[in-house]
Design an enzyme around this catalytic site. Sequence first.
Site, PDB file in Angstrom:
ATOM      1  N   LYS A 175       0.847  -1.194   0.000  1.00 18.65           N
ATOM      2  CA  LYS A 175       0.000   0.000   0.000  1.00 18.65           C
ATOM      3  C   LYS A 175       0.883   1.245   0.000  1.00 18.65           C
ATOM      4  CE  LYS A 175      -3.713  -2.605   0.645  1.00 18.65           C
ATOM      5  NZ  LYS A 175      -4.804  -2.738  -0.334  1.00 18.65           N
ATOM      6  N   HIS A 294      -6.434 -13.201  -7.915  1.00 22.14           N
ATOM      7  CA  HIS A 294      -7.280 -12.224  -7.242  1.00 22.14           C
ATOM      8  C   HIS A 294      -8.665 -12.262  -7.870  1.00 22.14           C
ATOM      9  CE1 HIS A 294      -8.824  -8.480  -5.563  1.00 22.14           C
ATOM     10  NE2 HIS A 294      -7.845  -8.557  -4.677  1.00 22.14           N
TER      11      HIS A 294
END
Length: 483
Positions: A175, A294
């Site tokens: 992140k 994902h």
Amino acid sequence: MSPQTETKASVGFKAGVKEYKLTYYTPEYETKDTDILAAFRVTPQPGVPPEEAGAAVAAESSTGTWTTVWTDGLTSLDRYKGRCYHIEPVPGEESQFIAYVAYPLDLFEEGSVTNMFTSIVGNVFGFKALAALRLEDLRIPPAYTKTFQGPPHGIQVERDKLNKYGRPLLGCTIKPKLGLSAKNYGRAVYECLRGGLDFTKDDENVNSQPFMRWRDRFLFCAEAIYKSQAETGEIKGHYLNATAGTCEEMIKRAVFARELGVPIVMHDYLTGGFTANTSLAHYCRDNGLLLHIHRAMHAVIDRQKNHGMHFRVLAKALRLSGGDHIHAGTVVGKLEGDRESTLGFVDLLRDDYVEKDRSRGIFFTQDWVSLPGVLPVASGGIHVWHMPALTEIFGDDSVLQFGGGTLGHPWGNAPGAVANRVALEACVQARNEGRDLAVEGNEIIREACKWSPELAAACEVWKEIRFNFPTIDKLDPSAEKVA
């Protein structure tokens, strides 16, 4: 056209519209071991009988159309048609029914999830006679399963490649998900891996943007992997996202990852598509790469209870198409996920044989024969206080992935990784000693804090964090009573 064909095609033919249930509702039908079985949640429009709605689903997802056609006489509908063979009301819902449909195996191309879904979840979902339609579950017969390669490697091969046993694997999504330069991104990867994580991960929407082109990211991440491996003595990996706008570009990125010698790549299998995913899975098996999957876009398809497709179906499709990991919710984090339902599709991902169990949303017994298993990934809004619950819920064969729960540590990325590794090791040791993680979890974490200032700091930061929202897609109220 031969006279015989002309005669056969014309006998009994009458143009017009007839009720689907006259042909496609067959309650006397006994399913075959080779049939693909589907359980649909059907919400008919007012005035449409459930038998007609179920038959319409069977017809429009197999051989039927809105009118009688003369070419029906040129084939054997009895051999190729889908059949609605059972209908049951949904407990607590006045106008919803579960319609069970059997499809002959010859309707589907071998080894193609794309073709299977084009029929079963195709145009029928826009059918006007239905107010809503949801595919709850599929039974994939061994005869069809054996036409797929499935996961590139599977759980045991991955553990052998990593030389890591007896505990869940530990990961972290870097992140912020967008905006970092490749060099700063690689630095974060290195710090997390050096701190004790097994994997770091590209976020699903990191592909090749102006601020960080894919080739630069791959190079800096590979450098981080090798440096952290040399310093820790452990095998490390980073999920390099190979998802791209074309299959050719996707494979090019996977080839470059293989040339760098990294152990794993990644794909967004729903936005990328099943054809692309299966192609990448085949490449990964042939070239020794693990494949992380994902599920971006899944909630568009699976979150509403009465329309779309349950994630257990998407999970089964992924196991056929190919992937070594897939995100599967957390139960305890920020993302949607009913506990029993989640445990049901986690078993469908990992186990070789799963019995029918309506209390966990499993409508059919599923035999995967020799298809390798897939590691479920718990990711989304989790932190060190969740570690006991995650270890207890998902067990050893899983990946526990903390993004903000690593990079949000007040002392930095490496201390965040240390905190998670210490918490995990403490939970695994306590479990192996016979302690109950569900009851003693917080106490176990507090005890570990005495030996790890990094964990103590993390516990202080996230002690008040909760995501207490009700689950939208819950199991039906009396599902546990259904045999």
